[in-house]
Design a protein around this motif. Sequence first.
Motif, PDB file in Angstrom:
ATOM      1  N   ALA A  68     -93.753  53.240  75.083  1.00 27.69           N
ATOM      2  CA  ALA A  68     -94.973  52.645  75.626  1.00 27.69           C
ATOM      3  C   ALA A  68     -95.190  51.264  75.008  1.00 27.69           C
ATOM      4  O   ALA A  68     -95.521  50.307  75.712  1.00 27.69           O
TER       5      ALA A  68
ATOM      6  N   PHE B 173     -87.195  58.926  59.227  1.00 28.20           N
ATOM      7  CA  PHE B 173     -88.590  58.521  59.097  1.00 28.20           C
ATOM      8  C   PHE B 173     -89.526  59.730  59.128  1.00 28.20           C
ATOM      9  O   PHE B 173     -90.586  59.715  58.505  1.00 28.20           O
TER      10      PHE B 173
ATOM     11  N   TRP C 116     -92.292  60.340  56.479  1.00 24.68           N
ATOM     12  CA  TRP C 116     -93.677  60.559  56.909  1.00 24.68           C
ATOM     13  C   TRP C 116     -94.272  61.764  56.191  1.00 24.68           C
ATOM     14  O   TRP C 116     -95.427  61.750  55.763  1.00 24.68           O
TER      15      TRP C 116
ATOM     16  N   GLY D 162     -92.748  71.618  63.146  1.00 19.76           N
ATOM     17  CA  GLY D 162     -93.915  71.007  63.772  1.00 19.76           C
ATOM     18  C   GLY D 162     -93.825  69.489  63.715  1.00 19.76           C
ATOM     19  O   GLY D 162     -94.062  68.796  64.713  1.00 19.76           O
TER      20      GLY D 162
ATOM     21  N   PHE E 250     -91.850  56.007  79.377  1.00 19.32           N
ATOM     22  CA  PHE E 250     -92.938  55.057  79.104  1.00 19.32           C
ATOM     23  C   PHE E 250     -94.288  55.753  79.002  1.00 19.32           C
ATOM     24  O   PHE E 250     -95.189  55.291  78.323  1.00 19.32           O
ATOM     25  N   ASP E 251     -94.430  56.866  79.734  1.00 19.76           N
ATOM     26  CA  ASP E 251     -95.732  57.513  79.804  1.00 19.76           C
ATOM     27  C   ASP E 251     -95.880  58.666  78.820  1.00 19.76           C
ATOM     28  O   ASP E 251     -96.871  59.380  78.840  1.00 19.76           O
ATOM     29  N   ILE E 252     -94.890  58.891  77.981  1.00 21.25           N
ATOM     30  CA  ILE E 252     -95.004  59.973  77.004  1.00 21.25           C
ATOM     31  C   ILE E 252     -94.786  59.451  75.591  1.00 21.25           C
ATOM     32  O   ILE E 252     -95.614  59.634  74.711  1.00 21.25           O
ATOM     33  N   GLY E 253     -93.662  58.779  75.402  1.00 22.67           N
ATOM     34  CA  GLY E 253     -93.320  58.335  74.055  1.00 22.67           C
ATOM     35  C   GLY E 253     -94.028  57.046  73.685  1.00 22.67           C
ATOM     36  O   GLY E 253     -94.046  56.073  74.449  1.00 22.67           O
ATOM     37  N   LEU E 254     -94.611  57.053  72.502  1.00 27.75           N
ATOM     38  CA  LEU E 254     -95.368  55.895  72.046  1.00 27.75           C
ATOM     39  C   LEU E 254     -94.452  54.692  71.837  1.00 27.75           C
ATOM     40  O   LEU E 254     -94.811  53.555  72.149  1.00 27.75           O
TER      41      LEU E 254
ATOM     42  N   LEU F 162     -91.413  68.156  66.213  1.00 32.12           N
ATOM     43  CA  LEU F 162     -91.968  68.116  67.569  1.00 32.12           C
ATOM     44  C   LEU F 162     -92.869  66.892  67.729  1.00 32.12           C
ATOM     45  O   LEU F 162     -92.809  66.172  68.733  1.00 32.12           O
ATOM     46  N   ILE F 163     -93.721  66.690  66.707  1.00 28.64           N
ATOM     47  CA  ILE F 163     -94.660  65.573  66.764  1.00 28.64           C
ATOM     48  C   ILE F 163     -93.911  64.259  66.969  1.00 28.64           C
ATOM     49  O   ILE F 163     -94.293  63.417  67.777  1.00 28.64           O
ATOM     50  N   TRP F 164     -92.802  64.122  66.258  1.00 27.82           N
ATOM     51  CA  TRP F 164     -92.081  62.845  66.371  1.00 27.82           C
ATOM     52  C   TRP F 164     -91.158  62.777  67.572  1.00 27.82           C
ATOM     53  O   TRP F 164     -90.913  61.701  68.104  1.00 27.82           O
ATOM     54  N   ARG F 165     -90.641  63.911  68.021  1.00 27.73           N
ATOM     55  CA  ARG F 165     -89.894  63.891  69.277  1.00 27.73           C
ATOM     56  C   ARG F 165     -90.793  63.362  70.389  1.00 27.73           C
ATOM     57  O   ARG F 165     -90.351  62.678  71.298  1.00 27.73           O
ATOM     58  N   PHE F 166     -92.053  63.716  70.277  1.00 26.99           N
ATOM     59  CA  PHE F 166     -93.033  63.275  71.266  1.00 26.99           C
ATOM     60  C   PHE F 166     -93.193  61.749  71.188  1.00 26.99           C
ATOM     61  O   PHE F 166     -93.253  61.059  72.198  1.00 26.99           O
ATOM     62  N   VAL F 167     -93.262  61.229  69.972  1.00 24.68           N
ATOM     63  CA  VAL F 167     -93.388  59.779  69.801  1.00 24.68           C
ATOM     64  C   VAL F 167     -92.142  59.070  70.319  1.00 24.68           C
ATOM     65  O   VAL F 167     -92.213  58.004  70.924  1.00 24.68           O
TER      66      VAL F 167
END
Lengths: 384, 326, 361
Positions: free
Chosen positions: B175, B201, B205, B155, B168-172, B158-163
Amino acid sequence: MDNIAGRKSGLSWAVNLSVLALVVLWLIPTLGLLVSSVRDRDQIAATGWWMTPVPVEMTFRVRVAAPDEQQETDAGFVVEGNVLEEPSRAHWFEGGRGAVTAFGTRSVDPTEFAPGDSAELRGGGTLTVAADGSFRMVSDEGFGRPVNVLFQARVPPRITTENYDTVLTADGMDRAFMNTLTVAIPATVIPILIAAFAAYALAWMDFVGRGVLIAAVVGLLVVPLQLALVPLLNLHNQIGIGQSFMGIWLAHTGFGMPLAIYILRNYMVGLPRDIIESARVDGATDFQIFTRIILPLSFPALAAFAIFQFLWVWNDLLVAKVFLPSGSASQVMTVLIADDLIGSRGGDWGILAAAAFVSIAVPLLVFFTLQRYLVRGLLAGSVK
Amino acid sequence: MTPLLQGMVTILVGVTACVAYFWLSNWVLDRVIFPARGPNAGRNINRANLVRPWLFLFPAIFVLGLYLAYPVVGSFVRSLFDRSGTEFIGLGNYIDLFNSSGFRVALRNNILWLLVVPAAATAFGLLAAQLTDRLSWGNIAKSMIFMPMAISFVGASLIWRFVYANNFDIGLINAVRGVFGAERAIDVLQIPFWNNFFIMFIMIWIQTGFAMVILSAALRNIPEETIEAAIMDGAGPFRLFFSVKVPQIMGTIVVVWTTITFLVLKVFDIVYTVTGGNFGTHILPSYMMNFMFRDDGRATAVAFVIMLLVLPVMVWNIRQARRELR
Amino acid sequence: MAELSLRDVSKAFGPTEVLSGIDLHIETGELVVFVGPSGCGKSTLLRMIAGLEQITSGTLEIDGQVMNDIPPAQRGIAMVFQTYALYPHMTVRENMAFALKIAGRKRAEIDDAVERAARTLQLDKLLDRLPKQLSGGQRQRVAIGRAIVRDPKVYLFDEPLSNLDAALRVATRIEIAQLKESMPDSTMIYVTHDQVEAMTLATRIVVLAGGGIAQVGPPLELYQKPRNEFVAQFIGSPAMNLLPGEVVETGETTRVRLASGAEALAAIPTRDGDRGMTVNVGVRPEDLELTEEGGLVSGHVALTEALGELTVLHLGLGAEAPEFLAKLPGIHAGLRGRTVHLAARPDRLHLFHAGQSLLYR
């Protein structure tokens, strides 16, 4: 401490701000995924999750079946309608929300014209789309084939549980959830019982070799799981258990045992000697002392280990990959996500996010309701 | 029978069997073998008490022996044989491993992990523990920082793959880069070498909360008067922290550090989920899974290398435990 | 070399006021002891002087300078804590040098100060040990040494002897008295709940009770002329007996008729208007002596405690004074169960307004 005279308040501000920053940094990734899990998949692709409350500019294509709908009038052949009411798109604009911000006739440039402009169609005739979505196509010769209208509209944010529906039904997350539960509960309950007896013996019984055994438990605490995989899988295959639920229960029981004994022994050793000795004076046997006195008094440690083991088993990927068969009938959630969903749904963040939250919902619930015990258990193991 | 039902039955059977074992064995010991009656009552009670610990311990020792002790030996022996398990090849698997660049990268990464993750998680944890210590909303803050502990490695990955997403419009990350004028999104997970730190990281985390909870309890255990004495001696906040508080909780810091070290050596989930070991991010546990089900000889050899890495800390750990026993 | 004064100082934790209206002036060279029952705020008052607690209202001055908002380290004070509060990871030498090191003193200067203090306290041989390698008494001396090294204007002691065993406590008490002797100019404030410490060490005692000062004065003054029943019963052991009565005769001496019917003559002057007033007659157990007939009280001896050099009699006087104690020198084995008559000299009696056990001026 807060009462010390002459203390500067600037420092206190700095502390508050840095903690806030730390908390935000720690929460934002999870928050992002959580928000994304309830967003519409198209909107996820269009804007970042931090823009969720803001309307999204999205591009749509509408196919107007001009030959069937055209009507002959004084001005020529005319087709009228509203692009926002197209059945396949209508759910975006319920209740008259949404507005066309640009339109076009070629997919390479869907924002060629501003609302109200008149666009020349390639096949002849003109097209006008107003901001409210109503359009009018006029042609002198009539339309021979359907016309593609592209438009960009500002779409209100859409919160939906569709991702969860999809993940639970189409992707088999429901089955995997039950499998995880099936693995986790026996693998939590059985080791506690075995470990509790051993912990009592190691804490309160005197016998030759006690010190060696305790050292052995401490040593086994850190044996890497990886070592166990191959020999035990072979063993399971030889004795006929193979890859099965029975196999994974046994494996988790074994792997959780050192920590269970360690936590429970540390706790039991701390119980007051007087209680145990007075019970012994009263004529209780070791077995009675254990079941009537030690077990009830050790509840906090038992709870702490139970939470640990439950979280560990629920979240485990490695043991499940090795000791459970890989078919969907017995797949647990972590394996389903890591092996299947990331491969097949790699870019579909709505689905992945929903899957992730289905899998972490139960641990989070356990965590927030039983945090007190968890903390106590952690401390029993490390702070002297 | 559905698996869940099977699980319930197993619990029932397992629990009953355990209770029955403990109860029956004690009953047999006290009533049949060494009855506390007759002319030898006193001697019998003593004898029963010599045997009883082993009755209590037997199931645990059996499970520990079979599932943890035997595999250490079993894995080592297996690693000396070839893929099929029939031909003895001595250290052949180990030699092959050290000659393969994949293994060397995994080993290097693993050492990086061992150096970076425990240090960073402990440092962050200590910082969080100290900062939240006297805060009115400190407990809420701690709860939030502790929360990743409950999330599975999968989990969290996944959360960090997203970051880290390459968009530009998905990953923080992208962005933020966009705000500062970056023109092309990058995939941080593909930057050679540095991508390892982005994966590490995730582990930091997760583990910071663990370190924080334990260190925070240790900080609270420091006698208040030593802190007041230091204030009267004129120590400022930083000197108070580094010269008075940290030295007093050094023992706990070491425990936290080693605990996270062991965890780092076990965790394969994160690398597996985030990159699958691509782009030079393998660590030994994930590298081992390349061979699992394919070449048991190699797989066990990698596992044994991990064991060797743990060994020094394990020995130290046992020494500590024995010292406390005395 | 410092005087210290508190003006109308009070302290509240939230809505609960623990101290109010404290006025106290301490001269250079005094050793003032704060005593009082637990919870009376004596430690809080000390911690306010130290700067470890904020002063809610009023002012604290040291050498004429207002200290309310000055951080603890800059007040020129040093404190010896109840649990010694030694830094467990530092050697004795490092413990004693810590404050000077923070203050940025020169190495040689620090060494010199530490050596000097260590010699005074006979710690020279222990300088490189850790606190856990020291005995309780040695730790206590290190804690005092840590204070001496700083050469403060005011020393604060927070129940420094309460963690020592009885024998060591006596020895250390004498050491503190000698230390004070050797530093006649230093001002010391000492908190304790032990009245023996208070009586033997203090130049002046401050009795705190109910959030205020019950009485301030030299130890013997408190013993001989307690201003109210609280101080009368707090100082002295066993506590002073109180007998209710009514003033029947005033003048240079006062005659009081007790509830039992007996009369007591006290060498305390009263005015005419005081006649008929209800009072409590106080008499210390050690001031009573056996007499043949009459006297102050007559009663049945319920219990005797023989301590060797003296005997404590517990008398049952009924509702008048449920617990009445007398302390007689010598051994009186046969008195238990008998009725005895006790008398006291008029100049040993005390008079208090009934119902005003805690009288503030």
